[in-house]
Write an enzyme that holds these catalytic residues in place. Structure first.
Site, PDB file in Angstrom:
ATOM      1  N   GLY A 131       0.780  -1.385  -0.002  1.00  0.00           N
ATOM      2  CA  GLY A 131       0.025  -0.186   0.074  1.00  0.00           C
ATOM      3  C   GLY A 131       0.924   1.363  -0.014  1.00  0.00           C
ATOM      4  O   GLY A 131       0.291   2.344  -0.228  1.00  0.00           O
ATOM      5  N   CYS A 141     -27.376  -9.913 -16.480  1.00  0.00           N
ATOM      6  CA  CYS A 141     -26.835  -9.467 -17.778  1.00  0.00           C
ATOM      7  C   CYS A 141     -27.871  -9.878 -18.729  1.00  0.00           C
ATOM      8  O   CYS A 141     -28.431 -10.837 -18.756  1.00  0.00           O
ATOM      9  CB  CYS A 141     -25.480 -10.269 -17.995  1.00  0.00           C
ATOM     10  SG  CYS A 141     -24.648 -10.003 -19.593  1.00  0.00           S
ATOM     11  N   CYS A 184     -25.864 -13.015 -21.149  1.00  0.00           N
ATOM     12  CA  CYS A 184     -25.487 -14.385 -20.363  1.00  0.00           C
ATOM     13  C   CYS A 184     -26.466 -14.471 -19.229  1.00  0.00           C
ATOM     14  O   CYS A 184     -26.457 -15.523 -18.711  1.00  0.00           O
ATOM     15  CB  CYS A 184     -24.059 -14.375 -20.234  1.00  0.00           C
ATOM     16  SG  CYS A 184     -23.690 -13.493 -18.859  1.00  0.00           S
ATOM     17  N   CYS A 199     -22.648  -7.712 -19.189  1.00  0.00           N
ATOM     18  CA  CYS A 199     -21.415  -7.888 -18.285  1.00  0.00           C
ATOM     19  C   CYS A 199     -20.511  -6.822 -18.672  1.00  0.00           C
ATOM     20  O   CYS A 199     -20.071  -6.611 -20.204  1.00  0.00           O
ATOM     21  CB  CYS A 199     -20.936  -9.214 -18.443  1.00  0.00           C
ATOM     22  SG  CYS A 199     -21.743 -10.317 -17.582  1.00  0.00           S
ATOM     23  N   CYS A 227     -18.509 -12.719 -20.014  1.00  0.00           N
ATOM     24  CA  CYS A 227     -19.710 -12.874 -20.819  1.00  0.00           C
ATOM     25  C   CYS A 227     -19.731 -13.943 -21.741  1.00  0.00           C
ATOM     26  O   CYS A 227     -20.544 -15.005 -21.728  1.00  0.00           O
ATOM     27  CB  CYS A 227     -20.211 -11.766 -21.389  1.00  0.00           C
ATOM     28  SG  CYS A 227     -21.732 -11.460 -21.575  1.00  0.00           S
TER      29      CYS A 227
END
Lengths: 263, 293
Positions: free
Chosen positions: B31, B240, B243, B265, B271
């Protein structure tokens, strides 16, 4: 009965031989004093007399060249000049408060009034939105800002309100020592009077110790218990406020007192 | 296809060495933003110059590279960067998340869970999470050093005060391994939980700002929040349309000027894979009958 009169005789802040040079010029030289709990100390002097330098050194914004600033922390007296920066900064947002002359220096202008007051709470670990907001509303009330202004930016506030907001933001964590740099500078006289009234009330109510730097003798007459007069970086006279103002001994103090316009 | 007039992966060896040192330091201090001497790249700032440099420093000839932009493999940015490494490094490329060893990404984390050994490289525009609250770089560095992160909560406070809820939807600040507050690059906050305890190595490169930081595998990453306003990953409340997936992050696609729209998606590989295995959404058709997209 005895408890009422049990005064704390150990100083909260003890300054010894504080000196700050700017190159070959003197900022302030060999300043020593004690500040006791609940006491308000005024520092007066003309522009360039070193009073702001002194305040910056005391509050840790500047490192003095020589001297000690011993603050009585909850675990004993500590020299704030030599302590680690992390510790000093932690103290600056818990035990200390600093009220700037220009509220723009002390406030976050892009953050709402509530966020400004809440910042110190969040800085010491406040993580409950409801609690922070309730405390912010309470403090806005104490400095006479209406609760419905809590989500307004300081930009939308008048100068006097900004200054009161800055005071609320500083006092919300219950500090023990407040540094004020010309807290009433730039305000018109009626707003000044209200602000002084408010400050006097808060200082007495919370038992705060305060150091107030100003060039306005009326401000110290109202607020300060003790007075220090500075000239050319040196302290030329100190004593009880009324005593110094009514019976000035040093020629500069006499000049200062006699320069005040009488209305 | 490889142009041999370039050094492998465009950058010279000394530069890659310098970047690898920064990456190693970033991995050692999760970080923490490590400064590095970012180079001029043959593409404009904002196109992922930081990510490209990190990818270049990590690539080996045996790697398989995948590049995504907002989840898609076929947008200009993704196609250009993929071609760039095909030309300068000659590495294999893929669109399948599972087959890639290095994935360079802009604004998304793939839906398919990453596995050990994979490297996810983020393109970062502004690495400093405190930037818009505290413009002084000297001061923000001091705040990171002393772990003074109260200001980050002021931003979230302002969100709630104004919108009633934490309205920050992307670049949502996180705390890495209980120490540094980090900007996870502009990924949607829906992806934030995927940052934590991932088996893959996650590297972040900011070219213009000259910073590299990292989240090593199996590192705890916590999204900041309030006790009474906990962190919530959000997405459009739909499935979606191609899909039928209900758990993926969706793009809203405007289909005409009569208010017609569909939700698909944002991760195109995810997808495609689902459609290939027989899942069909409300507006989709089976893959064998032609391309519905």
């Amino acid at each position: 009965m005895t408890a009422l009169f049990q005064l704390d005789d150990r100083p909260l802040l003890s300054v010894k031989g504080l000196t700050k040079h700017y190159g070959s010029r003197i900022g302030c030289a060999d300043v020593s004093f004690d500040l006791f709990p609940g006491e308000v100390l005024g520092i007066v002097g003309e522009s360039g007399s070193g009073k702001s330098t002194l305040l910056s050194c005391l509050a840790g914004h500047m490192t003095p060249d020589q001297g000690q600033v011993i603050f009585r922390t909850t675990d004993g007296p500590r020299d704030t000049v030599t302590m680690a920066e992390a510790e000093r900064r932690r103290m600056a947002r818990t035990d200390w408060a600093f009220v700037h002359q220009n509220p723009r220096d002390g406030l976050r202008m892009g953050v709402s009034a509530g966020g400004n007051v809440g910042e110190r709470l969040m800085a010491i670990g406040g993580r409950h939105y409801g609690d922070i907001r309730a405390k912010a509303i309470d403090w806005l009330g104490r400095v006479e800002i209406a609760a419905d202004r809590i989500d307004d930016r300081p930009r939308a506030f008048s100068g006097g309100m900004q200054q009161r907001l800055q005071i609320a933001r500083n006092l919300v964590t219950g500090p023990r020592l407040v540094f004020m740099d010309e807290p009433t500078g730039g305000l018109d006289v009626s707003v000044q009077a209200r602000l002084l009234d408010l400050l006097r009330g808060l200082v007495r109510e919370m038992g705060l110790s305060a150091i107030i730097v100003t060039h306005d003798l009326a401000v110290v007459r109202l607020l300060a218990d003790r007075l220090m007069v500075m000239k050319g970086g040196h302290v030329v006279e100190q004593g009880l406020t009324d005593q110094v103002l009514d019976d000035p001994q040093h020629s500069y103090t006499q000049l200062l007192v006699s320069s005040v316009l009488q209305v | 296809m490889t142009e041999h007039s370039y050094n492998f992966a465009y950058l010279d060896e000394q530069t890659k060495r310098m970047i690898r040192r920064a990456i190693l330091k970033g991995v050692a201090v999760p970080g923490y933003q490590v400064p590095f001497a970012s180079r001029e790249m043959p593409m404009p700032y904002g196109w992922g110059t930081g990510g490209v440099q990190v990818t270049a420093a990590c690539l080996t000839p045996d790697d398989t590279l995948k590049v995504i932009d907002q989840g898609a493999d076929d947008t200009t940015n993704a196609v250009s960067i993929r071609k760039f490494f095909q030309r300068t490094a000659g590495v294999a490329v893929t669109e399948a998340t599972t087959e890639a060893s290095i994935i360079q990404t802009r604004h998304r984390i793939p839906e398919t869970a990453l596995s050990a050994g994979q490297i996810l490289v983020y393109q970062v525009p502004i690495p400093e999470p405190l930037r818009f609250l505290e413009p002084r770089e000297t001061e923000t560095r001091k705040m990171h050093e002393l772990e003074e992160y109260g200001l980050m909560h002021v931003k979230l406070y302002e969100d709630i005060a104004r919108h009633g809820t934490i309205a920050t939807a992307y670049a949502y600040p996180v705390k890495v391994e209980g120490r540094y507050v980090m900007d996870p690059s502009p990924i949607p906050k829906f992806d934030n939980p995927k940052l934590s305890n991932s088996p893959a190595l996650q590297l972040f490169g900011a070219g213009r700002e000259q910073r590299i930081y990292a989240v090593p595998p199996f590192t705890t990453v916590v999204s900041l929040d309030f006790d009474d306003h906990p962190f919530q990953p959000t997405k459009a409340p739909h499935d979606c349309d191609l899909c039928g997936a209900s758990e993926s992050y969706l793009d809203e696609v405007i289909t005409d000027d009569q208010g017609g729209r569909m939700f698909v998606c944002s991760d195109t590989d995810f997808c495609q894979t689902r459609r290939a295995s027989g899942h069909i959404g409300a507006l989709g058709v089976p893959v064998s009958e032609g391309d519905a997209a």
